[in-house]
Design an enzyme around this catalytic site. Structure first.
Site, PDB file in Angstrom:
ATOM      1  CD1 TRP A  12      -2.358   1.669   2.456  1.00 26.49           C
ATOM      2  CD2 TRP A  12      -2.773   1.628   0.262  1.00 26.49           C
ATOM      3  NE1 TRP A  12      -3.349   2.593   2.195  1.00 26.49           N
ATOM      4  CE2 TRP A  12      -3.622   2.591   0.852  1.00 26.49           C
ATOM      5  CE3 TRP A  12      -2.846   1.426  -1.116  1.00 26.49           C
ATOM      6  CZ2 TRP A  12      -4.539   3.356   0.124  1.00 26.49           C
ATOM      7  CZ3 TRP A  12      -3.757   2.187  -1.854  1.00 26.49           C
ATOM      8  CH2 TRP A  12      -4.584   3.137  -1.241  1.00 26.49           C
ATOM      9  NE  ARG A  32      10.077  -3.325   9.461  1.00 30.68           N
ATOM     10  CZ  ARG A  32      10.259  -4.625   9.238  1.00 30.68           C
ATOM     11  NH1 ARG A  32      11.395  -5.197   9.603  1.00 30.68           N
ATOM     12  NH2 ARG A  32       9.335  -5.351   8.649  1.00 30.68           N
ATOM     13  CE  LYS A 105      -8.418   1.408   4.322  1.00 27.71           C
ATOM     14  NZ  LYS A 105      -9.075   0.695   3.206  1.00 27.71           N
ATOM     15  CE  LYS A 188     -10.971  -2.242   5.233  1.00 28.56           C
ATOM     16  NZ  LYS A 188     -10.066  -2.995   4.344  1.00 28.56           N
ATOM     17  CB  THR A 245     -12.543  -5.544   2.641  1.00 30.28           C
ATOM     18  OG1 THR A 245     -12.058  -4.251   2.294  1.00 30.28           O
ATOM     19  CG2 THR A 245     -11.451  -6.290   3.375  1.00 30.28           C
ATOM     20  CB  SER A 251      -9.890  -8.905   0.951  1.00 29.72           C
ATOM     21  OG  SER A 251      -9.904  -8.804   2.361  1.00 29.72           O
ATOM     22  NE  ARG A 252      -2.643  -7.810   3.947  1.00 28.49           N
ATOM     23  CZ  ARG A 252      -2.395  -6.633   3.379  1.00 28.49           C
ATOM     24  NH1 ARG A 252      -1.993  -6.591   2.119  1.00 28.49           N
ATOM     25  NH2 ARG A 252      -2.545  -5.501   4.043  1.00 28.49           N
ATOM     26  CG  ASN A 253      -8.504  -8.333   6.837  1.00 21.49           C
ATOM     27  OD1 ASN A 253      -8.045  -8.573   7.941  1.00 21.49           O
ATOM     28  ND2 ASN A 253      -8.147  -7.260   6.136  1.00 21.49           N
TER      29      ASN A 253
END
Length: 330
Positions: A12, A32, A105, A188, A245, A251-253
């Site tokens: 993202w 990082r 989020k 969400k 989502t 969507s990972r979720n």
């Protein structure tokens, strides 16, 4: 706002950096991982997090927080549970008045703080804005049409950020409802896990549609308790983000919930993943926040019970289907 900093070299963050470049901005992206910095600067790619995307050669990456903070606006794209720490590390380098645009989020698990509250505590001189809405990073990176909410209490600053980041295919819609935008983006993710479980368990499209609808009611109740407006949750950062989502294996979720529904163990699913599945960490915080505010959120509580409290899927589903009948509405 010609120089934009981006904190976070994941999918993202990289997609947003690329978008800011398309908008004509000078962009520096902090990552990082040294290998991510090297790949972006030398090969104009981020194969670890955004494979298959050619990056603008003018997009620069750095491992130096001071360089990324020395900008006209800074997008904060660290995972939600690490955002406060990232803001704290940025504080010595932050110039007063430079806006912090929160693109993460979630709800802070340890404190139940919204992301804006966590950042404001560490960067008190930074005006805050929130960018949230229905976005898959890969589609944004490809330049596919996307609409998103940009929430900011200062209307003039909000318009400047829209002008700085907006393009023909990346379209920010301005709002002043920071609480509503943040609650929509956080909850969400939890509801998307529930929708994935429904699909993975083979409970049918009727059940998924019901869950999305009643989940939206939960989400709206919590947002209103935090001062958000119902119309915000009917928009991009609420209903729009939930639909996206909770209905796609991108969507990972949702995909994590699907795997849980098929009977896989949570630890095995997470062990295979390179990126953070934010709903896993936000579930407990959402339920904790709802409890403190006296807001009923049975679907979110069921997800938390399965993920964090050892309840079986069958028990969670049975408990939801055994709830008393009630009038429809919030």
């Amino acid at each position: 706002m010609n120089r934009i900093g981006v904190i976070g070299g994941g999918a993202w963050g990289t997609a947003l950096a690329l978008t800011a470049r398309r908008a004509g901005r000078d962009v520096v992206l902090w990552a990082r991982e040294p290998e991510v910095v090297e790949a972006i600067n030398a090969r104009h790619a981020n194969p670890d997090f955004l494979p298959g995307i050619d990056l603008d050669p003018a997009l620069r990456a750095t491992g130096d927080l001071a360089e990324a903070a020395d900008c006209d606006a800074v997008l904060l794209v660290s995972p939600a549970q690490h955002l406060r720490v990232a803001a704290r590390a940025l504080a010595p380098h932050w110039r007063a008045g430079v806006p912090a645009v929160i693109c993460s989020k979630g709800i802070e698990l340890a404190t139940c703080a919204l992301m804006a509250d966590a950042v404001a505590a560490e960067l008190p001189s930074a005006p805050i804005a929130v960018l949230s809405g229905p976005t898959f990073a890969i589609e944004v990176a490809r330049g596919l049409p996307t609409a998103i909410t940009l929430a900011c209490a200062d209307a003039e600053l909000g318009r400047k950020l829209v002008d700085a980041l907006g393009t023909a295919t990346f379209r920010p819609y301005l709002s002043d409802d920071l609480a509503g935008a943040q609650i929509g983006g956080a909850v969400k993710n939890v509801l998307a896990i529930a929708c994935g479980i429904v699909e993975g368990r083979g409970l049918g499209d009727n059940a998924r549609a019901a869950l999305i609808t009643r989940g939206l009611a939960e989400l709206t109740r919590l947002a209103m308790a935090k001062g958000g407006r119902p119309e915000t949750l009917m928009g991009l950062s609420g209903l729009g983000d939930l639909i996206l989502t909770a209905s796609s294996t991108q969507s990972r979720n949702y995909s994590l919930g699907f795997a849980l529904g098929e009977g896989r163990a949570l630890a095995d699913i997470l062990g295979e993943r390179h990126s953070v599945t934010e709903g896993v960490y936000s579930a407990g915080a959402v339920v904790d926040m709802a409890g403190r505010l006296g807001v009923e959120m049975p679907i979110s509580a069921a997800v938390d019970a399965v993920i964090n409290k050892g309840q079986s899927l069958d028990e969670a589903i049975r408990a939801l289907l055994s709830r008393p009948f009630r009038n429809e509405g919030l």
